[in-house]
Design a protein around this motif. Structure first.
Motif, PDB file in Angstrom:
ATOM      1  N   LEU A  46       8.032  78.297  58.595  1.00 28.20           N
ATOM      2  CA  LEU A  46       7.852  77.871  57.432  1.00 28.20           C
ATOM      3  C   LEU A  46       8.879  78.137  56.205  1.00 28.20           C
ATOM      4  O   LEU A  46       8.599  77.489  55.188  1.00 28.20           O
ATOM      5  CB  LEU A  46       6.449  78.264  56.948  1.00 28.20           C
ATOM      6  N   GLY A  47       9.417  79.216  56.405  1.00 29.76           N
ATOM      7  CA  GLY A  47      10.235  79.834  55.498  1.00 29.76           C
ATOM      8  C   GLY A  47      11.525  79.112  55.461  1.00 29.76           C
ATOM      9  O   GLY A  47      12.364  79.221  54.460  1.00 29.76           O
ATOM     10  N   LEU A  48      11.986  79.128  56.744  1.00 25.27           N
ATOM     11  CA  LEU A  48      13.536  78.378  56.869  1.00 25.27           C
ATOM     12  C   LEU A  48      13.556  77.538  58.198  1.00 25.27           C
ATOM     13  O   LEU A  48      13.951  78.027  59.207  1.00 25.27           O
ATOM     14  CB  LEU A  48      14.261  79.805  57.244  1.00 25.27           C
ATOM     15  N   ALA A  49      13.368  76.452  57.903  1.00 27.77           N
ATOM     16  CA  ALA A  49      13.184  75.430  58.860  1.00 27.77           C
ATOM     17  C   ALA A  49      14.617  75.109  59.521  1.00 27.77           C
ATOM     18  O   ALA A  49      15.655  75.100  58.696  1.00 27.77           O
ATOM     19  CB  ALA A  49      12.653  73.786  58.198  1.00 27.77           C
ATOM     20  N   ASN A  50      14.591  74.883  60.931  1.00 24.28           N
ATOM     21  CA  ASN A  50      15.941  74.705  61.427  1.00 24.28           C
ATOM     22  C   ASN A  50      15.970  73.865  62.608  1.00 24.28           C
ATOM     23  O   ASN A  50      17.059  73.539  63.161  1.00 24.28           O
ATOM     24  CB  ASN A  50      16.571  76.070  61.793  1.00 24.28           C
ATOM     25  N   VAL A  51      14.858  73.450  63.094  1.00 18.99           N
ATOM     26  CA  VAL A  51      14.799  72.521  64.567  1.00 18.99           C
ATOM     27  C   VAL A  51      15.432  71.163  64.077  1.00 18.99           C
ATOM     28  O   VAL A  51      16.420  70.716  64.705  1.00 18.99           O
ATOM     29  CB  VAL A  51      13.342  72.322  64.768  1.00 18.99           C
ATOM     30  N   ASP A  52      15.201  70.576  63.095  1.00 17.32           N
ATOM     31  CA  ASP A  52      15.533  69.320  62.517  1.00 17.32           C
ATOM     32  C   ASP A  52      17.234  69.363  62.332  1.00 17.32           C
ATOM     33  O   ASP A  52      17.905  68.398  62.526  1.00 17.32           O
ATOM     34  CB  ASP A  52      14.755  68.588  61.143  1.00 17.32           C
ATOM     35  N   VAL A  53      17.688  70.411  61.901  1.00 13.41           N
ATOM     36  CA  VAL A  53      19.134  70.913  61.426  1.00 13.41           C
ATOM     37  C   VAL A  53      19.801  70.834  62.786  1.00 13.41           C
ATOM     38  O   VAL A  53      21.059  70.351  63.057  1.00 13.41           O
ATOM     39  CB  VAL A  53      19.363  71.951  60.521  1.00 13.41           C
ATOM     40  N   LEU A  54      19.225  71.805  63.572  1.00 12.87           N
ATOM     41  CA  LEU A  54      19.621  71.828  65.063  1.00 12.87           C
ATOM     42  C   LEU A  54      20.115  70.669  65.722  1.00 12.87           C
ATOM     43  O   LEU A  54      21.015  70.472  66.415  1.00 12.87           O
ATOM     44  CB  LEU A  54      18.900  72.860  65.966  1.00 12.87           C
ATOM     45  N   LEU A  55      19.141  69.585  65.596  1.00 10.96           N
ATOM     46  CA  LEU A  55      19.130  68.279  66.272  1.00 10.96           C
ATOM     47  C   LEU A  55      19.948  67.221  65.430  1.00 10.96           C
ATOM     48  O   LEU A  55      19.960  66.019  65.733  1.00 10.96           O
ATOM     49  CB  LEU A  55      17.774  67.900  66.653  1.00 10.96           C
ATOM     50  N   GLY A  56      20.468  67.692  63.973  1.00  3.35           N
ATOM     51  CA  GLY A  56      21.125  66.538  63.421  1.00  3.35           C
ATOM     52  C   GLY A  56      20.114  65.621  62.986  1.00  3.35           C
ATOM     53  O   GLY A  56      20.215  64.406  62.686  1.00  3.35           O
ATOM     54  N   LEU A  57      18.828  66.020  62.869  1.00  2.78           N
ATOM     55  CA  LEU A  57      17.837  65.085  62.200  1.00  2.78           C
ATOM     56  C   LEU A  57      17.578  65.222  60.713  1.00  2.78           C
ATOM     57  O   LEU A  57      17.698  66.424  60.341  1.00  2.78           O
ATOM     58  CB  LEU A  57      16.396  65.349  62.845  1.00  2.78           C
ATOM     59  N   HIS A  58      17.334  64.274  60.044  1.00  2.00           N
ATOM     60  CA  HIS A  58      17.313  64.367  58.628  1.00  2.00           C
ATOM     61  C   HIS A  58      15.723  64.007  58.268  1.00  2.00           C
ATOM     62  O   HIS A  58      15.083  63.020  58.622  1.00  2.00           O
ATOM     63  CB  HIS A  58      17.857  63.353  57.837  1.00  2.00           C
ATOM     64  N   ALA A  59      15.142  65.096  57.791  1.00  2.30           N
ATOM     65  CA  ALA A  59      13.764  65.352  57.420  1.00  2.30           C
ATOM     66  C   ALA A  59      13.348  64.672  55.910  1.00  2.30           C
ATOM     67  O   ALA A  59      13.666  65.487  55.115  1.00  2.30           O
ATOM     68  CB  ALA A  59      12.889  66.482  57.666  1.00  2.30           C
ATOM     69  N   LYS A  60      12.984  63.540  55.743  1.00  3.64           N
ATOM     70  CA  LYS A  60      12.649  63.186  54.382  1.00  3.64           C
ATOM     71  C   LYS A  60      11.413  63.759  53.975  1.00  3.64           C
ATOM     72  O   LYS A  60      11.168  64.134  52.663  1.00  3.64           O
ATOM     73  CB  LYS A  60      12.366  61.645  54.211  1.00  3.64           C
ATOM     74  N   HIS A  61      10.348  63.773  54.885  1.00  2.00           N
ATOM     75  CA  HIS A  61       9.290  64.394  54.872  1.00  2.00           C
ATOM     76  C   HIS A  61       8.996  65.563  55.557  1.00  2.00           C
ATOM     77  O   HIS A  61       9.574  65.596  56.740  1.00  2.00           O
ATOM     78  CB  HIS A  61       7.918  63.535  54.679  1.00  2.00           C
TER      79      HIS A  61
END
Length: 275
Positions: A46-61
């Motif tokens: 919760l302090g340093l999200a990285n799953v979406d970054v690793l997958l090249g996904l853009h999390a708007k929410h």
């Protein structure tokens, strides 16, 4: 809405950063989806999200929007590779140990509404042994410990196991040796950890297997692609698939431990006790 069907809840942790935990969480999730399992991958850092970054996904929410009630879990979930659904965390979200009762209720409701389309909830925890990590791990049914061939990895993994075992009654741990040079290196790593746990703790460690060092992992990260899709025939991808098949064969636990409600209730209880 109540949960009427059992769901496997698996926490992937390691005690130390840099052991490849998130990479394994992502690729194991995809490998399980290849076995026709419906998988949700929860980024619990919760302090340093990285799953979406690793997958090249853009999390708007993110999960923060679910917790404040402005979004449903369906709204924030991302469509990841291989049919995996990803629940992104976000940097700067207050720690799970500080959630209010309203936020607890929002989280429970959010996951309950997805129970009919979920077989496995894979939780990628943060590094370290913070209260947040402990809360997620102790609430899960299955705990996977990731270790690599560094003294600090074994030391930190043991510290986490000791804390969970001695203070929170977690007795069973599955171990993956990551970035190994040989099969024997993986076995040796497990034996080191298992030896010290056997000597000092009342814990059961089971060896899930090893994932060999593979230069394709670094290349996949650079491309923001999961290894299992970037280099599906690589040795590391093959090893991940073997481990996923073992996970898939784990029995789904009966009520109450096999229900998603139980995971959430334990999570709430753990955090309430920490406040």
């Amino acid at each position: 809405m109540s949960v009427n069907r059992p769901v496997k809840v698996i926490a992937v942790t390691g005690g130390k950063g840099g052991v490849g935990k998130t990479n394994l969480s992502v690729n194991l999730s995809i490998a399980l989806a290849e076995l026709s399992r419906r998988v949700i991958l929860l980024d619990a850092d919760l302090g340093l999200a990285n799953v979406d970054v690793l997958l090249g996904l853009h999390a708007k929410h993110t999960l923060a929007d679910v917790l404040d009630g402005s979004m449903s879990l369906r709204d924030v979930m991302l469509n990841g590779p291989g049919g995996v659904k990803v629940v992104p965390a976000s940097s700067g979200v207050q720690q799970m140990t500080h959630l209010t009762p309203q936020e607890h209720a929002a989280l429970i409701y959010a996951f309950n509404e997805l129970s009919d389309q979920l077989d496995i909830l894979m939780i990628d925890t943060a590094a370290g042994i913070s209260e947040t990590v402990v809360s997620f791990v102790r609430a899960a049914q299955e705990v996977i410990i990731v270790v690599c061939d560094e003294p600090s990895s074994i030391t930190d993994a043991y510290a986490l196991i000791k804390l969970l075992n001695s203070e929170h009654g977690v007795f069973r741990f599955r171990v993956i040796a990551n970035m190994t040079r040989t099969n024997q290196e993986g076995i040796n790593l497990f034996n080191k950890l298992n030896g010290v746990c056997d000597r000092f703790l009342d814990a059961s460690l089971q060896y899930l297997g090893h994932v060999p060092f593979d230069e394709n992992v670094r290349k996949a990260v650079q491309k923001r692609q999961p290894l299992i899709e970037f280099a599906p025939r690589s040795k590391a991808s093959a090893a991940v698939r073997v481990i996923a098949q073992k996970i898939d064969q784990w029995p789904v636990q009966a009520s109450p431990r096999g229900h998603l409600e139980f995971f959430l209730e334990r999570l709430v209880t753990a955090n309430a006790g920490a406040c």
